[in-house]
Design a protein around this motif. Sequence first.
Motif, mmCIF file in Angstrom:
data_model
loop_
_atom_site.group_PDB
_atom_site.id
_atom_site.type_symbol
_atom_site.label_atom_id
_atom_site.label_comp_id
_atom_site.label_asym_id
_atom_site.label_seq_id
_atom_site.Cartn_x
_atom_site.Cartn_y
_atom_site.Cartn_z
ATOM 1 N N VAL A 160 13.292 25.101 -7.292
ATOM 2 C CA VAL A 160 14.007 23.783 -6.978
ATOM 3 C C VAL A 160 13.664 23.134 -5.596
ATOM 4 N N SER A 161 13.308 23.932 -4.673
ATOM 5 C CA SER A 161 12.847 23.359 -3.309
ATOM 6 C C SER A 161 11.305 22.834 -3.380
ATOM 7 N N THR A 162 10.794 22.813 -4.204
ATOM 8 C CA THR A 162 9.413 22.454 -4.379
ATOM 9 C C THR A 162 9.399 21.254 -5.281
ATOM 10 N N ASN A 163 10.476 20.912 -6.216
ATOM 11 C CA ASN A 163 10.559 20.163 -7.190
ATOM 12 C C ASN A 163 9.344 20.473 -8.275
ATOM 13 N N ALA A 164 9.165 21.807 -8.457
ATOM 14 C CA ALA A 164 8.220 22.426 -9.368
ATOM 15 C C ALA A 164 7.904 21.406 -10.557
ATOM 16 N N GLY A 165 6.739 21.401 -11.038
ATOM 17 C CA GLY A 165 6.373 20.765 -12.273
ATOM 18 C C GLY A 165 5.956 21.750 -13.484
ATOM 19 N N GLY A 166 4.544 22.051 -13.666
ATOM 20 C CA GLY A 166 4.202 22.911 -14.628
ATOM 21 C C GLY A 166 3.701 22.271 -16.016
ATOM 22 N N ALA A 183 1.043 15.969 -5.932
ATOM 23 C CA ALA A 183 1.786 15.720 -7.325
ATOM 24 C C ALA A 183 2.765 16.935 -7.525
ATOM 25 N N GLU A 184 2.551 18.204 -7.150
ATOM 26 C CA GLU A 184 3.572 19.186 -7.255
ATOM 27 C C GLU A 184 3.551 20.320 -6.210
ATOM 28 N N HIS A 185 2.827 20.335 -5.522
ATOM 29 C CA HIS A 185 2.813 21.731 -4.571
ATOM 30 C C HIS A 185 3.875 21.282 -3.407
ATOM 31 N N ILE A 236 19.536 25.913 2.710
ATOM 32 C CA ILE A 236 19.094 26.962 1.787
ATOM 33 C C ILE A 236 20.028 27.045 0.526
ATOM 34 N N VAL A 237 18.771 26.776 -0.689
ATOM 35 C CA VAL A 237 19.555 26.774 -1.895
ATOM 36 C C VAL A 237 20.048 28.019 -2.268
ATOM 37 N N THR A 238 21.300 28.211 -2.868
ATOM 38 C CA THR A 238 21.587 29.666 -3.041
ATOM 39 C C THR A 238 21.753 29.869 -4.652
ATOM 40 N N ALA A 270 7.582 33.335 -8.919
ATOM 41 C CA ALA A 270 8.259 32.063 -8.321
ATOM 42 C C ALA A 270 9.725 32.102 -8.686
ATOM 43 N N THR A 271 10.714 31.967 -7.644
ATOM 44 C CA THR A 271 12.133 31.831 -7.839
ATOM 45 C C THR A 271 12.545 30.463 -8.132
ATOM 46 N N ILE A 272 14.037 30.544 -8.701
ATOM 47 C CA ILE A 272 14.741 29.259 -9.043
ATOM 48 C C ILE A 272 14.835 28.495 -7.638
ATOM 49 N N THR A 286 12.783 30.072 8.366
ATOM 50 C CA THR A 286 11.874 29.834 7.206
ATOM 51 C C THR A 286 12.480 30.258 6.047
ATOM 52 N N PRO A 287 12.930 29.669 5.039
ATOM 53 C CA PRO A 287 13.581 30.093 3.719
ATOM 54 C C PRO A 287 12.166 30.460 2.886
ATOM 55 N N GLN A 288 12.245 31.508 2.091
ATOM 56 C CA GLN A 288 11.478 32.214 1.252
ATOM 57 C C GLN A 288 11.985 32.736 -0.143
ATOM 58 N N GLY A 289 11.280 32.307 -0.952
ATOM 59 C CA GLY A 289 11.505 32.868 -2.464
ATOM 60 C C GLY A 289 10.484 33.846 -2.885
ATOM 61 N N GLY A 290 9.787 33.384 -4.026
ATOM 62 C CA GLY A 290 8.683 34.316 -4.409
ATOM 63 C C GLY A 290 7.528 34.172 -3.613
ATOM 64 N N ASP A 291 7.339 33.546 -2.578
ATOM 65 C CA ASP A 291 6.073 33.432 -1.913
ATOM 66 C C ASP A 291 4.972 33.040 -2.826
ATOM 67 N N THR A 292 5.114 32.172 -3.757
ATOM 68 C CA THR A 292 3.867 31.603 -4.526
ATOM 69 C C THR A 292 3.696 30.242 -4.208
ATOM 70 N N GLY A 293 4.149 29.532 -3.110
ATOM 71 C CA GLY A 293 4.108 28.508 -2.777
ATOM 72 C C GLY A 293 2.390 28.181 -2.135
ATOM 73 N N LEU A 294 1.889 27.097 -2.516
ATOM 74 C CA LEU A 294 0.503 26.965 -2.270
ATOM 75 C C LEU A 294 0.041 25.963 -1.121
ATOM 76 N N ALA A 340 13.067 19.590 -1.131
ATOM 77 C CA ALA A 340 13.135 19.201 0.460
ATOM 78 C C ALA A 340 12.273 20.397 1.211
ATOM 79 N N GLU A 341 11.795 21.350 0.245
ATOM 80 C CA GLU A 341 10.665 22.443 0.955
ATOM 81 C C GLU A 341 11.837 23.187 1.780
ATOM 82 N N GLY A 342 12.992 23.525 1.874
ATOM 83 C CA GLY A 342 13.680 24.275 2.786
ATOM 84 C C GLY A 342 13.881 23.714 4.108
HETATM 85 C C1 LIG Z 1 -1.055 30.617 -10.025
HETATM 86 C C2 LIG Z 1 -0.109 29.495 -9.557
HETATM 87 C C3 LIG Z 1 0.068 28.497 -10.201
HETATM 88 C C4 LIG Z 1 1.006 27.460 -9.971
HETATM 89 N N1 LIG Z 1 1.165 26.506 -10.864
HETATM 90 C C5 LIG Z 1 2.053 25.570 -10.468
HETATM 91 C C6 LIG Z 1 2.477 24.557 -11.388
HETATM 92 O O1 LIG Z 1 1.670 24.379 -12.413
HETATM 93 N N2 LIG Z 1 3.242 23.559 -10.772
HETATM 94 C C7 LIG Z 1 3.967 23.795 -9.869
HETATM 95 O O2 LIG Z 1 4.589 22.539 -9.290
HETATM 96 N N3 LIG Z 1 3.710 24.655 -8.880
HETATM 97 C C8 LIG Z 1 2.903 25.374 -9.258
HETATM 98 N N4 LIG Z 1 2.336 26.567 -8.474
HETATM 99 C C9 LIG Z 1 3.114 26.644 -6.766
HETATM 100 C C10 LIG Z 1 4.482 27.588 -6.797
HETATM 101 O O3 LIG Z 1 4.501 28.419 -7.850
HETATM 102 C C11 LIG Z 1 5.643 26.453 -6.978
HETATM 103 O O4 LIG Z 1 5.660 25.861 -5.640
HETATM 104 C C12 LIG Z 1 7.176 27.422 -7.011
HETATM 105 O O5 LIG Z 1 7.932 26.494 -7.052
HETATM 106 C C13 LIG Z 1 7.398 28.101 -5.464
HETATM 107 O O6 LIG Z 1 8.365 29.005 -5.962
HETATM 108 P P1 LIG Z 1 8.626 30.396 -4.616
HETATM 109 O O7 LIG Z 1 9.841 30.951 -5.125
HETATM 110 O O8 LIG Z 1 7.319 31.217 -4.778
HETATM 111 O O9 LIG Z 1 8.671 29.636 -3.452
HETATM 112 P P2 LIG Z 1 8.233 30.061 -2.252
HETATM 113 O O10 LIG Z 1 6.695 30.004 -2.256
HETATM 114 O O11 LIG Z 1 8.690 31.292 -1.320
HETATM 115 O O12 LIG Z 1 8.443 28.462 -1.074
HETATM 116 C C14 LIG Z 1 8.064 27.449 -1.503
HETATM 117 C C15 LIG Z 1 9.063 26.432 -0.756
HETATM 118 O O13 LIG Z 1 10.304 26.434 -1.053
HETATM 119 C C16 LIG Z 1 11.025 26.888 -0.033
HETATM 120 N N5 LIG Z 1 12.103 27.655 -0.591
HETATM 121 C C17 LIG Z 1 11.846 28.954 -1.137
HETATM 122 N N6 LIG Z 1 13.036 29.305 -1.722
HETATM 123 C C18 LIG Z 1 14.192 28.275 -1.197
HETATM 124 C C19 LIG Z 1 15.463 28.237 -1.091
HETATM 125 N N7 LIG Z 1 16.260 29.411 -1.868
HETATM 126 N N8 LIG Z 1 16.097 27.329 -0.469
HETATM 127 C C20 LIG Z 1 15.419 26.467 0.266
HETATM 128 N N9 LIG Z 1 13.986 26.513 0.402
HETATM 129 C C21 LIG Z 1 13.405 27.519 -0.269
HETATM 130 C C22 LIG Z 1 10.224 27.547 1.058
HETATM 131 O O14 LIG Z 1 10.708 27.407 2.580
HETATM 132 C C23 LIG Z 1 8.865 26.785 0.851
HETATM 133 O O15 LIG Z 1 8.766 25.662 1.702
HETATM 134 C C24 LIG Z 1 1.603 27.467 -8.387
HETATM 135 C C25 LIG Z 1 1.135 28.708 -7.839
HETATM 136 C C26 LIG Z 1 0.391 29.622 -8.072
HETATM 137 C C27 LIG Z 1 0.145 30.844 -7.310
#
Ligand SMILES: Cc1cc2nc3c(=O)[nH]c(=O)nc-3n(C[C@H](O)[C@H](O)[C@H](O)COP(=O)(O)OP(=O)(O)OC[C@H]3O[C@@H](n4cnc5c(N)ncnc54)[C@H](O)[C@@H]3O)c2cc1C
Length: 468
Positions: free
Chosen positions: A146-152, A425-427, A206-208, A140-142, A70-78, A200-202
């Motif tokens: 990338v792996s969650t196609n984050a929005g914001g 839509a985003e998480h 693993i995105v480096t 949250a890490t890059i 299981t890959p993990q970045g900042g552990d902020t995923g929801l 792709a959610e990991g």
């Molecule tokens: C208060 C709060 C607000 C938020 N607001 C938003 C928002 O507005 N928009 C939004 O899109 N999200 C939001 N999020 C969700 C979250 O921040 C995002 O999903 C963020 O992209 C996750 O980054 P992370 O580094 O913490 O990843 P993690 O939580 O560590 O991992 C998330 C997923 O990505 C995978 N992953 C992580 N790093 C890698 C890697 N290097 N290679 C391959 N896979 C990897 C993990 O296996 C997991 O499936 C919010 C979260 C919180 C707590």
Amino acid sequence: MTPPSAVAIAALKSAAGVGCWTDDPAEIAPWLTEWRNRWQGHTPLMLTPHSTEQIARIVRVCAEHRVAITPQGGDTGLVGGQIPYGEVLLSTRKLRAVRDVTPLDDAMTVEAGVSLLEAQQAAAGAGRLFPLSLAAEGTATIGGVVSTNAGGTAVLRYGMMRDLVLGLEAVLPNGEVFHGLKRLRKDNTGYDLKQLLIGAEGTLGIVTAATLKLFPVMRSRATAVVGLDSAAAAIDLLARAKAETGGGVEAFELMKRIGMEFVLKHIPGAREPLDSTPPWYALVELVSGEPGAAEAGLERLLAGAFDSGLITDAAIAQNEAQRAAFWKVREEQSAAQKPEGGGWKHDVSVPVSRIAEFLEEATTAVERFCPGARVSAFGHVGDGNMHYDVLCPAGGDRPAFLARWAEGSRIVHDIVARYDGSISAEHGLGRLKTEEARRYKSPVEIATMQAVRAALDPLRIMNPGVLF
Ligand SMILES: Cc1cc2nc3c(=O)[nH]c(=O)nc-3n(C[C@H](O)[C@H](O)[C@H](O)COP(=O)(O)OP(=O)(O)OC[C@H]3O[C@@H](n4cnc5c(N)ncnc54)[C@H](O)[C@@H]3O)c2cc1C
């Protein structure tokens, strides 16, 4: 997948090297849960490599011994995708380098463990903007975004991560490195492999590192909170703002009065943004490359909206502190629900033109299902994305309410589907929504995703509990 053997664990420790692994439960514990305390995972080993080569070595050992990762970045995923349930945990937090910033290419390359905030700062240091912004950006890490196609908050103008990545470097499930860190805007040479890894959610590697698109820094920015009688009025205001500014709307966020009340009650330092207490609020942010133009544009927009009865109240931020206060009441919407007992959370999108209709229909259905339930809808309405959260009736039986989450969500998701929307839509889907998504994705979509995954990861060692 069976737990890794002692031989596999020893090989992984050796591949990671000194100081880059731990099996100490106390050191691992903080990384086995997440922000909402919804998931509590377990793992025999946490790996903390600091280079792509190390990760490639580790993944090769995993493939050889059929050990799931299981890959993990900042552990902020929801949605729990970063929490291992028996897999080895591979943290990318130590991949910390900003490899380059090249203003002439409007590009920068950063490693996966750089936080989103640090990436924004690196761009700003070179006189450029990296526009992705979200409340968890300090952690949250890059690699994660990338792996969650984050929005914001700035998707309306700049798009999601899919629109912001020029190139990627990743370790594939067989341990080979995909060297795709191109800075090109145009590259028409077949399948766009980086897009497979984005979102792709990991599960595909693993995105480096990522090469990110940069933009000019805007010369003016103006922010207002406005009061409205309905969500439909907000959508009309959005359309008017887009037409009047020719693409100058950077953020357009909707909030309901009930969510505002939670923030004022529970978040220290939060203040009413308006003198009145309207049923709906919108936070509107305009930008322009011309000094003073955003401020002038916002005043013109709001004056016209007042005259035509579209808005009932407005306050324009007069300085950076006031702007931060406006954003605070928006960004704390989710946190302010916790003391109210939490709720059924939905991160959904529907076409912007149908948001008001969706909100009305979903709320009627939810209130019929659970009389007294409190709906706090808020979010990136400019992108059609709402956090549609349903809280326990005031003074209600919280455990009994939470036990109905799946049933209540089904009602909301079925309505979303009828509106041609998305249940995430985003998480992402993660562990939370993968099963639910089977109901809404077509068999063709699921089978195609499974075929792609099987081609890249025939042993299914990458985040096996996530996606199809
Ligand atoms: C208060 C709060 C607000 C938020 N607001 C938003 C928002 O507005 N928009 C939004 O899109 N999200 C939001 N999020 C969700 C979250 O921040 C995002 O999903 C963020 O992209 C996750 O980054 P992370 O580094 O913490 O990843 P993690 O939580 O560590 O991992 C998330 C997923 O990505 C995978 N992953 C992580 N790093 C890698 C890697 N290097 N290679 C391959 N896979 C990897 C993990 O296996 C997991 O499936 C919010 C979260 C919180 C707590």
